[in-house]
Design a protein around this motif. Structure first.
Motif: not given
Length: 108
Positions: A98-104
């Motif tokens: 989820r972090f990757r989806s939101v921040n990446g």
């Protein structure tokens, strides 16, 4: 100061799968003595500092958006994806995917 030695060693080696014992040997203390001294100085165990440093590095890699979660896990010194996910979620408050989806800015 022991804290500076620990921080320096962890910074240079966190991606190499280091353990408390590795850090203790590197700074010339037993693992138990190092744990006591480090906790007295910082309020946190050495192992928590290692994990936190790895999570910060993983966040940086995942923010770039071109690395998979499993590759980031390995790149920062974790060998177990489930453990990495648990620790990442604990420290970041969000799963690594989820972090990757939101921040990446990558769509899952």
């Amino acid at each position: 100061m022991i804290v500076d030695l620990v921080f320096g060693y962890v910074e240079r080696n966190y991606a190499n799968g280091i353990s408390l014992r590795d850090v203790a040997v590197a700074v010339g203390y037993s693992a138990s003595h190092l744990t006591t001294k480090f906790r007295e100085a910082t309020g946190t165990p050495v192992t928590s500092w290692i994990v936190k440093r790895r999570i910060v590095a993983a966040q940086q890699l995942l923010s770039e958006g071109n690395m998979s979660v499993s590759a980031a896990c390995e790149a920062v010194g974790f060998t177990d994806m489930r453990y990495f996910t648990r620790q990442f979620t604990r420290y970041a408050g969000i799963t690594p995917g989820r972090f990757r989806s939101v921040n990446g800015h990558v769509q899952s």
